[in-house]
Design a protein around this motif. Structure first.
Motif, PDB file in Angstrom:
ATOM      1  N   GLU A   1       0.831  -1.207   0.000  1.00  0.00           N
ATOM      2  CA  GLU A   1       0.000   0.000   0.000  1.00  0.00           C
ATOM      3  C   GLU A   1       0.861   1.250   0.000  1.00  0.00           C
ATOM      4  N   ASP A   2       0.490   2.252  -0.769  1.00  0.00           N
ATOM      5  CA  ASP A   2       1.059   3.575  -0.526  1.00  0.00           C
ATOM      6  C   ASP A   2      -0.092   4.570  -0.518  1.00  0.00           C
ATOM      7  N   ALA A   3       0.224   5.834  -0.493  1.00  0.00           N
ATOM      8  CA  ALA A   3      -0.784   6.850  -0.214  1.00  0.00           C
ATOM      9  C   ALA A   3      -2.093   6.671  -0.995  1.00  0.00           C
ATOM     10  N   ASN A   4      -2.029   6.557  -2.285  1.00  0.00           N
ATOM     11  CA  ASN A   4      -3.286   6.486  -3.032  1.00  0.00           C
ATOM     12  C   ASN A   4      -3.362   5.283  -3.966  1.00  0.00           C
ATOM     13  N   SER A   5      -2.614   4.254  -3.626  1.00  0.00           N
ATOM     14  CA  SER A   5      -2.744   3.069  -4.477  1.00  0.00           C
ATOM     15  C   SER A   5      -2.552   1.791  -3.675  1.00  0.00           C
ATOM     16  N   LEU A   6      -3.057   0.728  -4.229  1.00  0.00           N
ATOM     17  CA  LEU A   6      -2.935  -0.594  -3.598  1.00  0.00           C
ATOM     18  C   LEU A   6      -2.352  -1.543  -4.636  1.00  0.00           C
ATOM     19  N   THR A   7      -1.412  -2.346  -4.228  1.00  0.00           N
ATOM     20  CA  THR A   7      -0.900  -3.366  -5.148  1.00  0.00           C
ATOM     21  C   THR A   7      -1.053  -4.732  -4.485  1.00  0.00           C
ATOM     22  N   PHE A   8      -1.690  -5.623  -5.188  1.00  0.00           N
ATOM     23  CA  PHE A   8      -1.883  -6.985  -4.680  1.00  0.00           C
ATOM     24  C   PHE A   8      -0.944  -7.926  -5.432  1.00  0.00           C
ATOM     25  N   TYR A   9      -0.210  -8.701  -4.695  1.00  0.00           N
ATOM     26  CA  TYR A   9       0.656  -9.712  -5.300  1.00  0.00           C
ATOM     27  C   TYR A   9       0.060 -11.071  -4.943  1.00  0.00           C
ATOM     28  N   VAL A  10      -0.502 -11.732  -5.890  1.00  0.00           N
ATOM     29  CA  VAL A  10      -1.176 -13.000  -5.594  1.00  0.00           C
ATOM     30  C   VAL A  10      -0.500 -14.111  -6.392  1.00  0.00           C
ATOM     31  N   ARG A  11      -0.092 -15.136  -5.691  1.00  0.00           N
ATOM     32  CA  ARG A  11       0.601 -16.251  -6.356  1.00  0.00           C
ATOM     33  C   ARG A  11      -0.132 -17.554  -6.156  1.00  0.00           C
TER      34      ARG A  11
END
Lengths: 145, 304
Positions: B209-219
């Motif tokens: 997570e950062d201020a205005n974004s979300l990153t999902f790492y799914v394996r």
């Protein structure tokens, strides 16, 4: 113990069916996505020329001996020495067994990375290839017609 | 103009470099990227294939890849400044530096390195003063940043970001609303992925997570992006980035960036380096469809 002819038939059948089995296994694993397109094609490229050498030796022998050989049952049939038989069996069985093990291990459990698997297969083929080549040539000589 | 701007950017960049924390220095000390040289060189051809797919190989060329203990630098060559601008204008995203950021994300995705160890340098081949351009793309202060000519000042589209007051009926501030929306998205997507875990191996789901974004790492999921594979599906590795932006009228915009990889395996998934990029092969067409599915999922939750 078995005669030379019986041993030849046994090893010939084993080589033929194990190579057939290897290619069938590759197709089955490809269908089950144990191997992807690139991996499947690359393995075919590795195995096809190597296995063709063995099968060609076998087929040449079969062609050279296409006529039925009448066996005189009254005479004692020649047989190979136990050492020869054991070494031949050991080399041929271990070769196929190790190939099946690494391919299945990769496709089912990803036990090594793809590059490592390729190196393993090439290593196995190089190690056993030359010995099996010698054994197959001696077991199925073209001159013995 | 572009030269002085770049000088300022370079100073700002070195200033930021000084701010790297001791913790990340310790982490970097334990990394040795030179051990994976063979993998990086292999992936470089995948990166070239990606540029070919985008049709940018005519103007953007790979010069070399510098592999050091704790840094991976991709050096690219571009015709000149006009080519750099043209590439952005033809790019289908409104954000001024979207192309540069996407280049960086694809680079990191293919090379499987932490973002803060990767850098892209783009230098012009032309020696004409008006055409000279140097661009650096790197991960600084929790975001991918493009240091180079200010593309937002070019062209007729005004891209200045103005924060206006929220309508009077909204009692919460825009920041609070955004925070709540991000939290809602985070919960929805992570619940969704956790519910899709495969039986044979626990799927892992990381959120960055950062201020205005979300990153999902799914394996280690199966049948997620490639949904019509029937009984036998490849393993998938998904990197989904959802960025929340507001335009000048405070309208909410969600930007989706999806990177998908697949890998063979029946019971156990491949290692991270064993995955292949979906965009470079027959699975490419599945990516836009999957973004639509995720959009609809989020839309349904936001409506309620």
């Amino acid at each position: 113990m078995g005669t030379e002819a019986q041993f030849r038939l046994h090893i010939g059948n084993f080589i033929f069916y194990s190579i057939l089995g290897l290619f069938v296994l590759l197709i089955v694993l490809y269908v089950m996505v144990g191997l992807d397109d690139e991996e499947f094609i690359e393995l075919l490229k590795i195995f096809t020329p190597i296995k063709a050498v063995y099968v060609t030796g076998l087929i040449k022998y079969v062609i050279a001996n296409k006529k039925e050989i009448k066996i005189d049952r009254r005479r004692k049939q020649p047989s190979f020495s136990p050492l020869y038989r054991n070494v031949t069996k050991f080399m041929i069985y271990s070769h196929i067994l190790s190939l099946f093990t690494v391919i299945l291990g990769y496709a089912l459990f990803n036990f090594v990375e793809w590059n490592v698997l390729k190196n393993l297969i090439i290593g196995i083929e190089t190690f056993f290839g030359s010995y099996i080549g010698l054994l197959v040539t001696s077991l199925f000589p073209l001159s013995e017609t | 103009m572009s030269k002085s701007y770049f000088s300022i950017c370079t100073v700002v960049f070195f200033f930021h470099l000084g701010g790297v924390t001791m913790q990340s220095q310790e982490r970097i000390a334990n990394i040795d990227l030179t051990e994976d040289r063979e993998f990086f060189e292999e992936q470089l051809s995948a990166l070239y294939a990606y540029y070919e797919l985008q049709g940018t190989t005519e103007i953007l060329r790979i010069k070399d890849l510098e592999i050091e203990k704790a840094s991976l630098t991709l050096n690219l060559m571009i015709g000149g400044l006009s080519d750099w601008i043209a590439v952005h204008e033809s790019y289908d995203k409104e954000e001024p530096n979207a192309y540069g950021k996407d280049l960086f994300e694809k680079f990191v995705h293919l090379m499987e390195v932490p973002e803060d160890l990767a850098t892209i340098w783009i230098r012009s081949m032309s020696n004409e003063p008006n055409e000279e351009v140097t661009v650096m793309i790197a991960y600084r202060d929790d975001a991918v940043r493009v240091f180079g000519p200010d593309l937002s000042l070019r062209g007729s589209v005004e891209r200045t970001y103005v924060i206006t007051k929220p309508p009077s009926i909204v009692t919460a501030s825009i920041e609070e609303v955004d925070e709540n929306i991000l939290e809602l998205i985070r919960t929805t997507i992570s619940d969704y992925y956790v519910s899709r875990n495969v039986d044979w191996e626990d799927g892992c789901c990381l959120i960055d997570e950062d201020a205005n974004s979300l990153t999902f790492y799914v394996r280690n999921l199966k049948g997620e992006i490639i949904h019509d594979c029937g009984l036998f599906c490849p393993f998938e590795y998904i990197v989904l980035n959802i960025r929340l932006n507001r335009d000048t009228s405070d309208n909410l915009r969600l930007t989706y960036n999806l990177q998908g990889k697949y890998g063979s395996g029946i019971f156990i998934a491949p290692r991270k380096s064993g995955y292949k990029d979906m965009e470079l092969n027959k699975y490419k067409s599945y990516l836009p469809d999957y973004i639509v599915r995720i959009k609809n999922l989020i839309k349904d939750v936001l409506k309620n």
